[in-house]
Design a protein around this motif. Structure first.
Motif, PDB file in Angstrom:
ATOM      1  N   PHE A  38       0.931  -1.410   0.208  1.00 16.40           N
ATOM      2  CA  PHE A  38       0.008   0.019  -0.054  1.00 16.40           C
ATOM      3  C   PHE A  38       0.678   1.285  -0.019  1.00 16.40           C
ATOM      4  O   PHE A  38       0.545   2.121  -0.755  1.00 16.40           O
ATOM      5  CB  PHE A  38      -0.891  -0.032   1.207  1.00 16.40           C
ATOM      6  N   ALA A  39       1.907   1.280   0.884  1.00 20.03           N
ATOM      7  CA  ALA A  39       2.794   2.382   1.038  1.00 20.03           C
ATOM      8  C   ALA A  39       3.603   2.482  -0.479  1.00 20.03           C
ATOM      9  O   ALA A  39       3.812   3.678  -1.021  1.00 20.03           O
ATOM     10  CB  ALA A  39       3.818   2.116   1.914  1.00 20.03           C
ATOM     11  N   LEU A  40       3.854   1.563  -1.005  1.00 19.97           N
ATOM     12  CA  LEU A  40       4.475   1.619  -2.288  1.00 19.97           C
ATOM     13  C   LEU A  40       3.730   2.004  -3.260  1.00 19.97           C
ATOM     14  O   LEU A  40       4.084   2.895  -4.353  1.00 19.97           O
ATOM     15  CB  LEU A  40       5.198   0.178  -2.586  1.00 19.97           C
ATOM     16  N   VAL A  41       2.724   1.431  -3.481  1.00 15.74           N
ATOM     17  CA  VAL A  41       1.665   1.917  -4.725  1.00 15.74           C
ATOM     18  C   VAL A  41       1.105   3.335  -4.525  1.00 15.74           C
ATOM     19  O   VAL A  41       1.291   4.363  -5.589  1.00 15.74           O
ATOM     20  CB  VAL A  41       0.459   0.779  -4.564  1.00 15.74           C
ATOM     21  N   SER A  42       0.796   3.816  -3.355  1.00 11.12           N
ATOM     22  CA  SER A  42       0.336   5.268  -3.178  1.00 11.12           C
ATOM     23  C   SER A  42       1.451   6.074  -3.349  1.00 11.12           C
ATOM     24  O   SER A  42       1.289   7.184  -3.769  1.00 11.12           O
ATOM     25  CB  SER A  42      -0.334   5.331  -1.771  1.00 11.12           C
ATOM     26  N   SER A  43       2.587   5.916  -2.727  1.00  7.72           N
ATOM     27  CA  SER A  43       3.834   6.779  -2.909  1.00  7.72           C
ATOM     28  C   SER A  43       4.368   6.906  -4.366  1.00  7.72           C
ATOM     29  O   SER A  43       4.612   8.038  -4.996  1.00  7.72           O
ATOM     30  CB  SER A  43       4.828   6.496  -2.091  1.00  7.72           C
ATOM     31  N   LEU A  44       4.249   5.641  -5.260  1.00  4.06           N
ATOM     32  CA  LEU A  44       4.565   5.678  -6.712  1.00  4.06           C
ATOM     33  C   LEU A  44       3.472   6.635  -7.474  1.00  4.06           C
ATOM     34  O   LEU A  44       4.028   7.067  -8.431  1.00  4.06           O
ATOM     35  CB  LEU A  44       4.828   4.474  -7.255  1.00  4.06           C
ATOM     36  N   VAL A  45       2.222   6.361  -6.795  1.00  3.92           N
ATOM     37  CA  VAL A  45       1.349   7.251  -7.474  1.00  3.92           C
ATOM     38  C   VAL A  45       1.674   8.561  -7.623  1.00  3.92           C
ATOM     39  O   VAL A  45       1.430   9.405  -8.302  1.00  3.92           O
ATOM     40  CB  VAL A  45      -0.191   6.889  -7.142  1.00  3.92           C
ATOM     41  N   ILE A  46       1.901   8.941  -6.235  1.00  2.00           N
ATOM     42  CA  ILE A  46       2.218  10.556  -6.233  1.00  2.00           C
ATOM     43  C   ILE A  46       3.548  11.003  -6.959  1.00  2.00           C
ATOM     44  O   ILE A  46       3.816  12.049  -7.343  1.00  2.00           O
ATOM     45  CB  ILE A  46       2.145  10.695  -4.591  1.00  2.00           C
ATOM     46  N   LEU A  47       4.514   9.966  -6.876  1.00  2.00           N
ATOM     47  CA  LEU A  47       5.674  10.221  -7.363  1.00  2.00           C
ATOM     48  C   LEU A  47       5.500  10.523  -9.102  1.00  2.00           C
ATOM     49  O   LEU A  47       5.940  11.355  -9.751  1.00  2.00           O
ATOM     50  CB  LEU A  47       6.815   9.130  -7.409  1.00  2.00           C
ATOM     51  N   GLY A  48       4.634   9.574  -9.549  1.00  2.00           N
ATOM     52  CA  GLY A  48       4.048   9.871 -11.162  1.00  2.00           C
ATOM     53  C   GLY A  48       3.496  11.364 -11.215  1.00  2.00           C
ATOM     54  O   GLY A  48       3.753  11.832 -12.202  1.00  2.00           O
ATOM     55  N   VAL A  49       2.674  11.498 -10.359  1.00  2.00           N
ATOM     56  CA  VAL A  49       1.966  12.842 -10.343  1.00  2.00           C
ATOM     57  C   VAL A  49       3.062  13.978 -10.389  1.00  2.00           C
ATOM     58  O   VAL A  49       3.022  14.791 -11.038  1.00  2.00           O
ATOM     59  CB  VAL A  49       1.132  13.121  -9.272  1.00  2.00           C
ATOM     60  N   PHE A  50       4.217  13.906  -9.387  1.00  2.00           N
ATOM     61  CA  PHE A  50       5.225  14.809  -9.290  1.00  2.00           C
ATOM     62  C   PHE A  50       6.034  14.993 -10.603  1.00  2.00           C
ATOM     63  O   PHE A  50       6.116  16.170 -11.088  1.00  2.00           O
ATOM     64  CB  PHE A  50       6.148  14.346  -8.085  1.00  2.00           C
ATOM     65  N   VAL A  51       6.165  13.822 -11.274  1.00  2.00           N
ATOM     66  CA  VAL A  51       6.846  13.955 -12.567  1.00  2.00           C
ATOM     67  C   VAL A  51       6.096  14.718 -13.712  1.00  2.00           C
ATOM     68  O   VAL A  51       6.605  15.553 -14.398  1.00  2.00           O
ATOM     69  CB  VAL A  51       7.388  12.475 -12.927  1.00  2.00           C
ATOM     70  N   GLY A  52       4.654  14.214 -13.885  1.00  2.00           N
ATOM     71  CA  GLY A  52       3.857  14.932 -14.523  1.00  2.00           C
ATOM     72  C   GLY A  52       3.919  16.489 -14.331  1.00  2.00           C
ATOM     73  O   GLY A  52       3.934  17.199 -15.322  1.00  2.00           O
ATOM     74  N   SER A  53       3.726  16.780 -13.017  1.00  2.00           N
ATOM     75  CA  SER A  53       3.579  18.300 -12.734  1.00  2.00           C
ATOM     76  C   SER A  53       4.929  18.914 -13.077  1.00  2.00           C
ATOM     77  O   SER A  53       4.979  20.066 -13.616  1.00  2.00           O
ATOM     78  CB  SER A  53       3.024  18.366 -11.336  1.00  2.00           C
ATOM     79  N   LEU A  54       5.894  18.296 -12.854  1.00  4.28           N
ATOM     80  CA  LEU A  54       7.254  18.929 -13.286  1.00  4.28           C
ATOM     81  C   LEU A  54       7.400  19.034 -14.756  1.00  4.28           C
ATOM     82  O   LEU A  54       7.849  20.333 -15.105  1.00  4.28           O
ATOM     83  CB  LEU A  54       8.290  18.145 -12.533  1.00  4.28           C
ATOM     84  N   LEU A  55       6.752  18.317 -15.524  1.00  3.34           N
ATOM     85  CA  LEU A  55       6.866  18.403 -16.819  1.00  3.34           C
ATOM     86  C   LEU A  55       5.906  19.624 -17.328  1.00  3.34           C
ATOM     87  O   LEU A  55       6.375  20.283 -18.332  1.00  3.34           O
ATOM     88  CB  LEU A  55       6.215  17.052 -17.572  1.00  3.34           C
TER      89      LEU A  55
END
Length: 285
Positions: free
Chosen positions: A142-159
């Motif tokens: 759960f921690a991995l999936v939720s954190s990687l979702v937010i990490l992907g969101v971070f990459v998209g917002s940085l882009l």
């Protein structure tokens, strides 16, 4: 997020870049918070002390903002700072005028934000349900999936922070982003159904190692399945905020309405996924 958007916008600069950088900072903090809590703080400090750390960080931030309050530009100075929403589109004049009306553009922004929130939270329910079939430690997963979702969101917002200001047709870009999100989510679900053949059986000997079994395969799976759609979601939300923005002085209200639409979709998505779609259709369908 809406209030901080208002504060930062008073410093000038590109609204698109400002919204993208702000959302990137927010999601980076969320990623670090999820990973540190799931893998470090709960084990090292316990539940109460971890909660105390979170509360302390918020109190320190509040005090810091109070001390910086005198440096703000008065909101009245920005009341007439109008933001151009989008470039004119080709087509018949009557249709073009209706589509380019600010109210129509804002509706596109709200619908895009709601769709993005609905999709990402519904997908997280589906991913977690499918991961429980393959993996054992649900707290780490759960921690991995939720954190990687937010990490992907971070990459998209940085882009978006780097490229958003140069978009000639932000409205079309939002539609295309949601279409790509749908395609990547579909490809990820196809891979998830075939996970034993693709990632588990070929590496069966290596999975005898507990670290690889508990962390390695879930990490590889999440990077392939979870992160790509999350990147699209991270690009879509600040783009929707940019479409809805009218004036710098009203940015907090504009952002608040976009986030209202986003969180409404994010509320309906997991409820529908958990209580209707999964019992009715099952994981694969």
């Amino acid at each position: 997020y809406p209030l901080i958007s208002q504060i930062i916008a008073r410093g000038g600069g590109s609204v698109a870049g400002t919204l993208g950088r702000l959302y990137a900072a927010d999601t980076l903090g969320s990623t670090l918070g999820g990973l540190l809590t799931g893998y470090v703080l709960l084990g090292a400090l316990g539940q109460r002390a971890t909660l105390a750390v979170a509360v302390t960080l918020n109190v320190v931030l509040a005090i810091w903002l109070v001390l910086l309050r005198r440096q703000e530009v008065p909101a009245d100075d920005l009341a007439d700072d109008t933001i151009a929403v989008t470039a004119p589109r080709p087509g018949k004049k009557g249709d073009r005028d209706a589509a380019d009306h600010p109210a129509a553009i804002r509706r596109v922004a709200f619908m895009g934000a709601a769709t993005s929130g609905f999709a990402m939270l519904a997908l997280q329910i589906l991913w977690m349900r499918a991961f429980r079939i393959y993996f054992t430690n649900t707290s780490y997963t759960f921690a991995l999936v939720s954190s990687l979702v937010i990490l992907g969101v971070f990459v998209g917002s940085l882009l978006y922070a780097r490229r958003g200001a140069g978009l000639a047709d932000p409205r079309g870009a939002l539609v295309r982003t949601l279409a790509v999100l749908a395609a990547l989510a579909t490809a990820g679900l196809w891979l998830l159904v075939r996970l034993p053949q693709t990632l588990m059986l070929p590496f069966q000997e290596q999975l005898a190692d507990p670290g690889l079994r508990v962390l390695g395969v879930p990490l590889a799976t999440s990077l392939l399945i979870v992160v790509p759609p999350a990147v699209c979601s991270g690009f879509a939300l600040p783009l929707a905020c940019r479409l809805a923005a009218t004036r710098r002085g009203a940015l907090a209200g504009d952002m608040g309405r976009v986030l209202l639409a986003n969180t409404l979709g994010a509320t309906v998505g997991p409820v529908l996924a958990a209580f209707v779609l999964l019992p009715w259709l099952g994981v694969a369908r």
